[in-house]
Motif scaffolding. Sequence first.
Motif, short mmCIF file in Angstrom:
data_model
loop_
_atom_site.label_atom_id
_atom_site.label_comp_id
_atom_site.label_asym_id
_atom_site.label_seq_id
_atom_site.Cartn_x
_atom_site.Cartn_y
_atom_site.Cartn_z
N UNK A 53 -47.57 35.19 9.54
CA UNK A 53 -48.43 35.86 8.55
C UNK A 53 -49.73 35.08 8.41
N UNK A 54 -50.63 35.65 7.59
CA UNK A 54 -51.87 34.98 7.23
C UNK A 54 -51.79 34.52 5.79
N UNK A 55 -52.46 33.43 5.49
CA UNK A 55 -52.43 32.84 4.16
C UNK A 55 -53.45 33.53 3.27
N UNK A 56 -53.10 34.73 2.79
CA UNK A 56 -53.98 35.50 1.91
C UNK A 56 -53.58 35.23 0.47
N UNK A 57 -54.50 34.76 -0.40
CA UNK A 57 -54.13 34.38 -1.77
C UNK A 57 -53.80 35.59 -2.65
N UNK A 58 -53.08 35.31 -3.77
CA UNK A 58 -52.83 36.33 -4.77
C UNK A 58 -54.13 36.64 -5.51
N UNK A 59 -54.20 37.83 -6.10
CA UNK A 59 -55.39 38.25 -6.84
C UNK A 59 -54.96 38.62 -8.25
N UNK A 60 -55.61 37.97 -9.24
CA UNK A 60 -55.25 38.22 -10.64
C UNK A 60 -56.51 38.51 -11.43
#
Length: 690
Positions: free
Chosen positions: A628-635
């Motif tokens: 996978x790719x290290x895509x951050x969470x979005x808040x």
Amino acid sequence: MNLDLAFAPLIPLAALIALTLAGLAVAALCVFGRTRGAWLRAGAIACLLLALANPSFTREDREPLRSVLPVVVDRSGSQTLDGRKEQTDEVRRQLEVRLQGLPNTDIRWIEAGQDAQASDGTELFSALRDGVADVPPERLAGALFVTDGVVHDAPPDAKALGFSAPIHALITGRPDERDRRVALTLAPRFGIVGQSQRISFRVEETGKGLGRPVPVIVRRDGEEIERLDVNPGEIASVDAPIAHAGVNFVEIEAEDAGNEITTVNNRAVLPIDGVREKLRVLLVSGEPHAGERTWRNLLKADASVDLVHFTILRPPEKQDGTPINELSLIAFPTRELFAQKIDEFDLIIFDRYARQGILPIVYFDNIARYVRNGGAVLVAGGPDYSEPGSLYETPLAQVLPAEPMGGVVESPFRPELSAVGRKHPVTRGLPGSQTNPPSWAPWFRMVDSRLREGDAVMNGPDERPLLVLAREEKGRVALLLSDHAWLWARGFDGGGPHVDLLRRLSHWLMKEPDLEEEALRARAQGKSVTIERQTLKDDASPVQVTLPSGATRTVTLVQAEPGLWRGVLETPELGLHRAEDGAFTTLVNVGPANPRELSEAVSTEARMRGVAEGSGGSVRRVTPTPGALDVPRIVAVSEGARASGADWIGVRAAEASVVRGLGVLPIFSGLLGLLLLVGVFALTWAREGR
């Protein structure tokens, strides 16, 4: 719901202020004078003033607006390198899933950078401004960028954004990328034909295992002119000879470093327009005639021509008693012109010149040698060409393409284009040549001659050669076998295209590239490459086009007009294209010579860091992890709160709203206002009546 107090004075504001001041004064006198009921009087005055001010309670029913979050996806040329396109697609897919849970937010996807190579680089912030032009700044929750960081319009700080919200950049690519590129530091646009132009450049490298001297090849129009070794980071220079008028393509190519993300930027292309210094023409007029000034007027009107003109009016053997003070004081410098400086001329014209003892025979041998070495001679002859003393009786006859037959045709005729003349660029498409006979004025005299070599592009009566063009080794010769071209210049019987004909003729002799009878040319407009083949043959071979990537395309040419064949290629690539048909090769550049988009192709976090961190956002790589790719969470975060963490990024919740309802409750109007006023004044009267 919001509740606010508002005023709508019943009298002008200035009058209300005056009454208020007067009321305050009266109330103060009552209070400080200890008058009975002073406070009740002050209250009555206050109620009266409030009634005049007409206060009311305003109630607003507001509905919060949804936030807008633009996501700018970089689709520029550098995003197609080294697996970045696949990374970008995967990041977008994950963002689509994660953004679904963002409350009260509309996601706006903006695909940008598709034309980055054809423009001045990747302009993602311009695309952002265009994509949210209809959104008020207070509704923007921030902005996400999916890019390799090769962005050319990133502002230096967040103040230039026009809104206050966090900017986050997700950087594709690998942190250990290698690349080698050639950067031009001195790139002249023009050069003098026959001279050299200095070009300076630098080889730049990014990545590990580099730093050694780099082999570099320099080419002009595809022909290698120099090889050298260049230390990375140091400026090197080469002198490129400008071989011809028009565009000279100079290529500087550095050796592939191995395992580079792209080799497109290993080569820099510099188009240099070759311009001639003033063309030097020597015009020698012999026997005076009605059209003597035709050539002079034409050449003097051409700003690119430096004309030297001599007229032989009086040969040395002529003795007619003319006083010395009426003779020319300038002797004909025959030795200087035809022995010492003959090679400085681009063209020598003999206009009705016959041997008169002025030029020794050896000088005509010099002129013939001058032609073979690359010079040009035009003979515009009349009866002088067929009479004793003709130039054909000198060593110049070695290069003259037609032999006089001893006679002169003196009868009206209209010059006509021959089959070759309809294809030759000197005569093709001359105004009036489309009809039969041509719609131009007749001539009345021409020299009867026999074609020895070359091409007769115009004929007289009985298909006798009238205008003959020939090549002699490196040089060129033209022979005009009539002295009546001046009739067209004077407008006799409607005239004719003398300016077009004589100018094309002189410029063909001086090797104007556009007038070459055998040539392959290419020009680009957008991503369309138009290929033209000028030829005197009956057909044209297909053209093989080599694209910058090394792929090839075959273009079949069709006849556009006699002697001119044309084809069009819609190319998928930008950069230098090479076209060849087995006999000729030409180059054409599609788009910018050195696209800014690929000049620095290594992915970077630096260009986006200033604006992102200045807005409270972040820049981070989506470094591939296993599977996978290290895509951050979005808040969602509130105004002023921190907008990024180790594994998350935040977007602002918009505080914008729209008014859906409005209620107004007047205080001193109607029964309520009347009761308040009556009550206050009644209390005042009762207090004072005790």
